[in-house]
Enzyme design. Structure first.
Site, short mmCIF file in Angstrom:
data_model
loop_
_atom_site.label_atom_id
_atom_site.label_comp_id
_atom_site.label_asym_id
_atom_site.label_seq_id
_atom_site.Cartn_x
_atom_site.Cartn_y
_atom_site.Cartn_z
N ARG A 171 0.84 -1.20 0.00
CA ARG A 171 0.00 0.00 0.00
C ARG A 171 0.88 1.25 0.00
NH1 ARG A 171 -1.85 -0.99 4.94
NH2 ARG A 171 -1.87 -3.25 4.92
N ARG A 175 1.10 8.80 5.04
CA ARG A 175 -0.18 9.24 5.64
C ARG A 175 -0.36 10.73 5.37
NH1 ARG A 175 0.49 6.40 11.55
NH2 ARG A 175 0.34 4.24 10.79
N ARG A 247 18.30 -12.61 8.13
CA ARG A 247 19.11 -11.50 8.58
C ARG A 247 19.27 -11.63 10.09
NH1 ARG A 247 22.00 -8.98 5.09
NH2 ARG A 247 21.79 -6.92 6.06
N ARG A 277 19.13 1.68 13.47
CA ARG A 277 18.38 2.47 14.46
C ARG A 277 19.07 2.40 15.82
NH1 ARG A 277 12.87 -1.14 15.68
NH2 ARG A 277 13.92 -3.10 16.16
N GLU A 298 21.66 -0.74 16.46
CA GLU A 298 21.27 -2.02 15.86
C GLU A 298 21.83 -2.11 14.45
OE1 GLU A 298 17.15 -2.82 16.88
OE2 GLU A 298 16.90 -3.82 14.96
N TYR A 346 8.06 -14.25 9.13
CA TYR A 346 8.08 -13.20 10.16
C TYR A 346 6.69 -13.15 10.78
CZ TYR A 346 8.09 -9.07 12.86
OH TYR A 346 7.98 -8.23 13.94
N ASP A 348 4.45 -11.34 14.02
CA ASP A 348 4.36 -10.51 15.22
C ASP A 348 3.88 -11.38 16.38
OD1 ASP A 348 5.26 -7.94 14.61
OD2 ASP A 348 3.41 -7.44 13.55
#
Ligand SMILES: Cc1cc2nc3c(=O)[nH]c(=O)nc-3n(C[C@H](O)[C@H](O)[C@H](O)COP(=O)(O)OP(=O)(O)OC[C@H]3O[C@@H](n4cnc5c(N)ncnc54)[C@H](O)[C@@H]3O)c2cc1C
Length: 381
Positions: A171, A175, A247, A277, A298, A346, A348
């Site tokens: 998508r 925003r 990774r 980050r 990281e 992956y 969550d």
């Protein structure tokens, strides 16, 4: 009483163990690490008193009310809104790219409609994008792509974005309002006592025996009526078809007094900055107060056999190899593969827990009816 071995004490293994123990099974949970929680492990840092998310920051977010109710039985979740910043070219912006980011980046004061029109004008008219880069250019144009997507994606995945599939960007990743809440889910929070505390309670049952620091291999499986494997699918078969690509992450610790960066997560979009980050963990618990602070740079890199696998790559070659492992797995007896490593996806935490709940329910029902237990409860491909 039937005996079940569960490989892995992350959310996948702990949820299955909990539900099976409640149903009368004898369960052994073994993990090769010296702690519970898998990649969601949290601990309190002695020097600072801060709750640290050892394998990277974890924010619980879900639309699944049943999963939310389930985890809330084992923890007090404090409201937490994930707001991420990024440093690009020496300037700090708000993520995900929103109206504030767009106005700041182009030095404008667009309304939502004006911004949408502006982005439509600068985006590139690529009819059928063939890769991630083309898809991003088609959505946001070259300036935003170069600043916010290109460098970060390259560092995260270690490949040029032209080698990544366009499907990664499903998508428009922008925003046109000032909403900087990273997640769009109904429920979001962080457990006051950390994730390991939840896992401890899930496993606190007289029919569950936990063995930490124990690596399980295929030859251990025959001692049990059934085995759930939440460890890596390729490792279970001794990498006989090759190594599935992941990774891995390296964390570089930073200690300081007070507040190091003023927010929980600061991304670094420039390719010239080697890390992706910095996360400062005291900001994941804004209800606590600590004089000292601990943060982690990281770094993302290719995962070797001795590294911890974090993100499955799942490009064309990996998927072909995955199919070979799926075929091997389907020939196994009394073994099911679950979780992010067992199915090479992956996931969550909320999805991990949902799938583990469904797997346990399916297993219990199959056992009662004398039916075969699925090798995979969710198709990995
Ligand atoms: C950097 C990062 C950040 C994340 N942030 C979020 C977030 O903010 N929100 C969110 O919802 N999700 C997040 N996730 C996803 C979350 O980490 C996963 O959903 C979760 O860890 C999956 O749990 P699991 O039990 O399937 O796997 P794991 O947690 O990996 O547990 C598997 C366990 O099995 C052990 N094991 C493997 N092989 C063997 C063996 N042969 N013998 C014994 N033990 C073995 C492993 O050591 C491990 O402890 C993040 C993931 C990453 C990588």
């Amino acid at each position: 009483m039937k005996s079940v071995l569960i490989v892995g004490a992350g959310f996948s293994g702990a949820v299955v163990a909990h539900l099976l123990a409640l149903d009368g099974f004898n369960v052994v949970v073994a993990d090769d690490r010296d702690h519970l929680g898998g990649n969601c492990h949290t601990y309190r840092d002695d020097a600072s008193g801060v709750m640290v998310h050892k394998y990277g920051p974890h924010i619980f977010h879900t639309d699944d009310a049943e999963v939310w109710d389930f985890v809330n039985r084992f923890a007090t979740f404090k409201p937490y809104v994930n707001r991420v910043k990024t440093t690009v070219g020496g300037t700090v912006y708000s993520l995900p790219v929103n109206l504030h980011t767009i106005n700041q980046f182009f030095d404008k004061s667009f309304s939502p409609d004006q911004a949408a029109e502006f982005i439509a004008d600068i985006s590139e008219g690529i009819e059928s994008p063939q890769n991630f880069e083309e898809q991003a250019l088609a959505f946001v144009g070259s300036d935003l792509y170069e600043a916010f997507f290109k460098g970060y994606t390259k560092k995260q995945w270690g490949v040029d974005p032209v080698e990544l599939p366009s499907s990664i960007l499903k998508r428009l990743p922008l925003r046109f309002n000032y909403n900087d809440n990273y997640f769009a889910h109904r429920f979001q929070g962080i457990p006051e006592e950390g994730y390991t505390h939840i896992i401890e309670q899930l496993l606190d049952h007289s029919s569950i025996k936990v063995e930490l620091g124990k690596t399980i291999s295929r030859s251990d499986a025959s001692d049990f009526d059934h085995v759930f494997v939440s460890g890596p699918l390729d490792a279970w078969f001794d990498y006989s078809k090759g190594e599935l690509g992941y990774r891995t992450l390296d964390f570089e610790e930073i200690r300081a007094e007070g507040d190091f960066q003023g927010c929980a997560v600061m991304n670094y979009g420039d390719e010239s900055v080697p890390y992706t980050r910095i996360s400062e963990h005291k900001h994941f618990a804004p209800w606590e107060s600590h004089d000292k602070t601990i943060a982690f740079k990281e770094y993302s890199r290719a995962c070797g056999r001795d590294d911890i696998p974090y993100y499955p790559i799942r490009l064309v070659n990996e998927k072909a190899m995955l199919q070979k492992y799926i075929d091997l797995a389907r020939n196994e007896k009394n073994i099911s593969f679950i979780g992010r490593l067992g199915t090479y996806r992956y996931l969550d935490m909320d999805v991990t827990i949902r799938e583990a709940m469904d797997a346990a329910i399916c297993f219990i029902a199959a056992d009662k009816k004398g039916l075969p237990v699925p090798v995979f409860f969710v198709e990995p491909l």
